[in-house]
Motif scaffolding. Structure first.
Motif, PDB file in Angstrom:
ATOM      1  N   ARG A  81      46.378  49.673  36.422  1.00 22.06           N
ATOM      2  CA  ARG A  81      45.041  51.372  36.809  1.00 22.06           C
ATOM      3  C   ARG A  81      43.993  51.142  37.435  1.00 22.06           C
ATOM      4  N   GLN A  82      43.588  49.550  37.728  1.00 23.02           N
ATOM      5  CA  GLN A  82      42.478  49.618  38.889  1.00 23.02           C
ATOM      6  C   GLN A  82      43.135  48.750  40.202  1.00 23.02           C
ATOM      7  N   GLY A  83      44.215  48.254  40.484  1.00 25.95           N
ATOM      8  CA  GLY A  83      44.912  47.978  41.234  1.00 25.95           C
ATOM      9  C   GLY A  83      44.726  48.317  42.825  1.00 25.95           C
ATOM     10  N   SER A  84      44.140  49.912  43.112  1.00 31.82           N
ATOM     11  CA  SER A  84      43.874  50.323  43.925  1.00 31.82           C
ATOM     12  C   SER A  84      42.142  50.086  44.321  1.00 31.82           C
ATOM     13  N   ASN A  85      41.291  50.055  43.425  1.00 34.25           N
ATOM     14  CA  ASN A  85      39.627  50.076  43.816  1.00 34.25           C
ATOM     15  C   ASN A  85      39.652  48.946  44.617  1.00 34.25           C
ATOM     16  N   SER A  86      38.613  48.785  44.817  1.00 35.89           N
ATOM     17  CA  SER A  86      38.168  47.942  45.565  1.00 35.89           C
ATOM     18  C   SER A  86      37.373  46.479  44.626  1.00 35.89           C
ATOM     19  N   GLU A  87      37.210  47.296  43.203  1.00 37.05           N
ATOM     20  CA  GLU A  87      36.543  45.963  42.616  1.00 37.05           C
ATOM     21  C   GLU A  87      37.398  46.019  41.420  1.00 37.05           C
ATOM     22  N   ILE A 108      48.033  38.867  47.414  1.00 39.00           N
ATOM     23  CA  ILE A 108      48.425  39.048  48.555  1.00 39.00           C
ATOM     24  C   ILE A 108      48.652  40.355  49.442  1.00 39.00           C
ATOM     25  N   SER A 109      49.286  41.104  48.983  1.00 41.16           N
ATOM     26  CA  SER A 109      49.763  42.106  50.368  1.00 41.16           C
ATOM     27  C   SER A 109      48.831  43.145  49.892  1.00 41.16           C
ATOM     28  N   ASN A 110      47.964  43.287  48.549  1.00 42.66           N
ATOM     29  CA  ASN A 110      46.814  44.364  48.518  1.00 42.66           C
ATOM     30  C   ASN A 110      45.818  44.373  49.224  1.00 42.66           C
ATOM     31  N   PRO A 111      45.385  45.678  50.078  1.00 41.98           N
ATOM     32  CA  PRO A 111      44.743  45.927  50.493  1.00 41.98           C
ATOM     33  C   PRO A 111      43.898  46.265  50.646  1.00 41.98           C
ATOM     34  N   TYR A 112      43.036  46.747  48.757  1.00 40.24           N
ATOM     35  CA  TYR A 112      42.550  47.343  48.840  1.00 40.24           C
ATOM     36  C   TYR A 112      40.875  46.791  47.985  1.00 40.24           C
ATOM     37  N   VAL A 113      41.640  45.675  47.185  1.00 41.21           N
ATOM     38  CA  VAL A 113      40.233  44.971  46.292  1.00 41.21           C
ATOM     39  C   VAL A 113      39.654  43.801  47.545  1.00 41.21           C
ATOM     40  N   LYS A 114      38.121  44.264  46.533  1.00 39.71           N
ATOM     41  CA  LYS A 114      36.979  43.797  47.545  1.00 39.71           C
ATOM     42  C   LYS A 114      36.689  42.893  46.412  1.00 39.71           C
ATOM     43  N   GLN A 115      35.947  42.937  45.299  1.00 39.57           N
ATOM     44  CA  GLN A 115      35.987  41.853  44.362  1.00 39.57           C
ATOM     45  C   GLN A 115      36.808  41.601  43.079  1.00 39.57           C
ATOM     46  N   LYS A 137      44.644  33.865  51.794  1.00 44.47           N
ATOM     47  CA  LYS A 137      45.581  34.496  52.689  1.00 44.47           C
ATOM     48  C   LYS A 137      44.845  36.162  52.489  1.00 44.47           C
ATOM     49  N   SER A 138      44.142  35.917  51.558  1.00 48.23           N
ATOM     50  CA  SER A 138      43.461  37.639  51.732  1.00 48.23           C
ATOM     51  C   SER A 138      42.618  37.734  52.308  1.00 48.23           C
ATOM     52  N   SER A 139      42.614  39.004  53.378  1.00 49.59           N
ATOM     53  CA  SER A 139      41.752  39.195  53.927  1.00 49.59           C
ATOM     54  C   SER A 139      40.541  40.285  54.066  1.00 49.59           C
ATOM     55  N   GLY A 140      40.651  40.413  52.501  1.00 50.36           N
ATOM     56  CA  GLY A 140      40.218  41.904  51.782  1.00 50.36           C
ATOM     57  C   GLY A 140      39.184  41.086  50.666  1.00 50.36           C
ATOM     58  N   ILE A 141      39.057  40.783  49.806  1.00 51.18           N
ATOM     59  CA  ILE A 141      38.906  40.115  49.328  1.00 51.18           C
ATOM     60  C   ILE A 141      36.972  38.763  49.489  1.00 51.18           C
ATOM     61  N   CYS A 142      36.240  39.321  48.879  1.00 50.02           N
ATOM     62  CA  CYS A 142      34.563  38.753  49.229  1.00 50.02           C
ATOM     63  C   CYS A 142      33.800  38.529  48.463  1.00 50.02           C
ATOM     64  N   ASP A 143      34.501  38.568  47.292  1.00 44.41           N
ATOM     65  CA  ASP A 143      33.631  38.385  46.162  1.00 44.41           C
ATOM     66  C   ASP A 143      34.285  37.870  45.290  1.00 44.41           C
ATOM     67  N   VAL A 144      34.294  36.384  44.342  1.00 42.35           N
ATOM     68  CA  VAL A 144      35.401  36.536  43.670  1.00 42.35           C
ATOM     69  C   VAL A 144      34.889  36.001  42.171  1.00 42.35           C
ATOM     70  N   ASP A 145      34.665  35.569  40.976  1.00 41.10           N
ATOM     71  CA  ASP A 145      34.553  35.454  39.865  1.00 41.10           C
ATOM     72  C   ASP A 145      35.835  34.816  39.321  1.00 41.10           C
ATOM     73  N   LEU A 146      35.136  33.112  38.896  1.00 37.54           N
ATOM     74  CA  LEU A 146      36.276  32.342  38.111  1.00 37.54           C
ATOM     75  C   LEU A 146      35.367  31.890  37.541  1.00 37.54           C
ATOM     76  N   SER A 147      34.093  31.860  36.835  1.00 39.35           N
ATOM     77  CA  SER A 147      34.123  31.862  35.921  1.00 39.35           C
ATOM     78  C   SER A 147      34.469  31.118  34.205  1.00 39.35           C
ATOM     79  N   GLU A 148      34.130  30.629  33.650  1.00 39.60           N
ATOM     80  CA  GLU A 148      34.874  30.246  32.101  1.00 39.60           C
ATOM     81  C   GLU A 148      36.311  30.259  32.827  1.00 39.60           C
ATOM     82  N   ASN A 149      37.201  29.335  32.885  1.00 39.07           N
ATOM     83  CA  ASN A 149      38.393  29.467  33.341  1.00 39.07           C
ATOM     84  C   ASN A 149      38.734  27.988  33.223  1.00 39.07           C
ATOM     85  N   GLN A 150      37.786  26.732  32.653  1.00 42.08           N
ATOM     86  CA  GLN A 150      38.118  25.108  32.632  1.00 42.08           C
ATOM     87  C   GLN A 150      39.525  25.125  33.318  1.00 42.08           C
TER      88      GLN A 150
END
Length: 396
Positions: A81-87, A108-115, A137-150
């Motif tokens: 549902r969200q794969g083509s959204n920026s977030e 890797i091949s998703n050009p939409y996701v930024k967050q 390899k992603s040139s689009g993702i600039c904001d990532v939250d990996l909190s609480e993942n052990q």
């Protein structure tokens, strides 16, 4: 580069052939028949763009579904549902390491996701290693939250190595991942190598004194980081002092949260010294750091000359009224102070503090001073509920 290649090699080799199958499956959609000659060649350009976008979504979804099949997991409908959204918000989805592997090949091949928000998914170290390839390899993702993942040190190594290779990354959240001193080594390398990173959240981990020394040295040489949250860790004693020295030398950081660390009086003194020379920091949270009146007075020495700090939170420290007065007097002695907020919440103060507050606000009218709730006076009149009832015949 050596660290990065070592981390990625095993994961990429394990499923290389199967991922090629996934890409091939998606590639079959590239051969969509062209429109017949008698079709409407004058179609609006918007519709053509929408058609291309729709085809891209189809390929993206096919890649993800194929990857889920390869890794024997149930696809996450929210990604479709969200794969083509920026977030892309996938927090609390229980993806696990296998889900991370399936997601990585699609990102890797998703050009939409930024967050990208993957908070609380039980990724662990192996899941982080799988995601690392996509993040590098992603040139689009600039904001990532990996909190609480052990993630632990294994995950921290993989993620930091990937981020170093991605100059577009600006915000990273790694809170609550059980990061200890070994992970601090990789975090320090990230701070030294990544000049585009603007915000880093390392709160709710287990970074100790030795980690504080490593991060302090890296902070002193970092060029670019604007916001750092390292609250709820174990920076005490020598580690707190070393970290404060890094703050003294840093010329980029504007927002720093070191709350709930136990800096104590030595750490507070070191921060006070840093504030004398640091002319860029604007917000500082030092709440709940075991700072007594002695440490508060040392901290005040920096406030006496600092002209850039706008917000200082020292709530829930055992500095008592004496320490609060010392900090406030230092601010009073600095008419060039930029302070807009001074927070002493949950510290008992007396009438002398109230009087001094009035005097300080006369000098700095824009300053907001927060303190404990209003004290109850000893001889304050009892509420009606607690007043002794008088006999009906008794005169009022």
């Amino acid at each position: 580069m050596g660290i990065t290649m070592r981390v990625f090699r095993e994961e990429s080799g394990e499923n290389e052939e199967r991922e090629k199958e996934a890409a091939a499956a998606a590639g079959c959609f590239a051969g969509v028949p062209e429109a017949e000659e008698d079709s409407d060649v004058d179609s609006d350009s918007d519709l053509e763009t929408e058609g291309t976008h729709g085809l891209g979504e189809l390929v993206k979804d096919t890649l993800y579904l194929r990857s889920c099949w390869v890794h024997s997991i149930v696809p996450a409908s929210c990604f479709l549902r969200q794969g083509s959204n920026s977030e892309l918000n996938l927090r609390h989805r229980g993806l696990g390491p296998q889900g991370a592997r399936a997601l990585a090949s699609s990102l890797i091949s998703n050009p939409y996701v930024k967050q990208l928000d993957l908070r609380d998914n039980g990724l662990c170290g192996s899941g982080a290693e799988a995601l690392a390839s996509a993040l590098s390899k992603s040139s689009g993702i600039c904001d990532v939250d990996l909190s609480e993942n052990q993630l632990g040190s294994v995950g921290a190594q993989a993620i930091c190595a990937a981020l170093i290779m991605n100059p577009t990354m600006q915000k990273v959240q790694l809170a609550g991942n059980g990061l200890e001193v070994q992970a601090a080594q990789y975090l320090a390398e990230l701070l030294l190598a990544h000049t585009a990173l603007k915000s880093l959240d390392l709160s709710y981990n287990q970074l100790d004194d030795q980690a504080g020394e490593m991060l302090g040295q890296a902070l002193a040489e970092n060029t670019g980081l604007i916001e750092l949250n390292i609250g709820w860790n174990h920076l005490r004693g020598p580690g707190a002092i070393a970290f404060a020295r890094g703050l003294e030398a840093n010329i980029f950081l504007r927002v720093l949260d070191i709350s709930y660390n136990g800096f104590g009086d030595p750490g507070a003194s070191a921060v006070g010294k840093a504030l004398r020379t640091n002319n860029v920091l604007e917000e500082l949270n030092m709440s709940n750091n075991r700072i007594s009146a002695v440490g508060a007075l040392s901290l005040g020495l920096g406030l006496r000359v600092n002209q850039t700090l706008r917000s200082l939170v020292v709530s829930r420290n055992p500095m008592q009224n004496e320490g609060c007065l010392g900090v406030l007097k230092s601010v009073q002695d600095n008419p060039a102070s930029a302070l807009e907020l001074l927070d002493f919440s949950d510290i008992q103060v007396n009438r002398e503090f109230d009087d001094l507050t009035i005097s300080v606000k006369a000098i700095l009218p824009g300053l907001c001073i927060k303190a404990a709730a209003r004290r109850v006076e000893y001889k304050k009149e009892l509420l009606p509920l607690f007043r002794p009832s008088l006999p009906a015949s008794a005169p009022k």
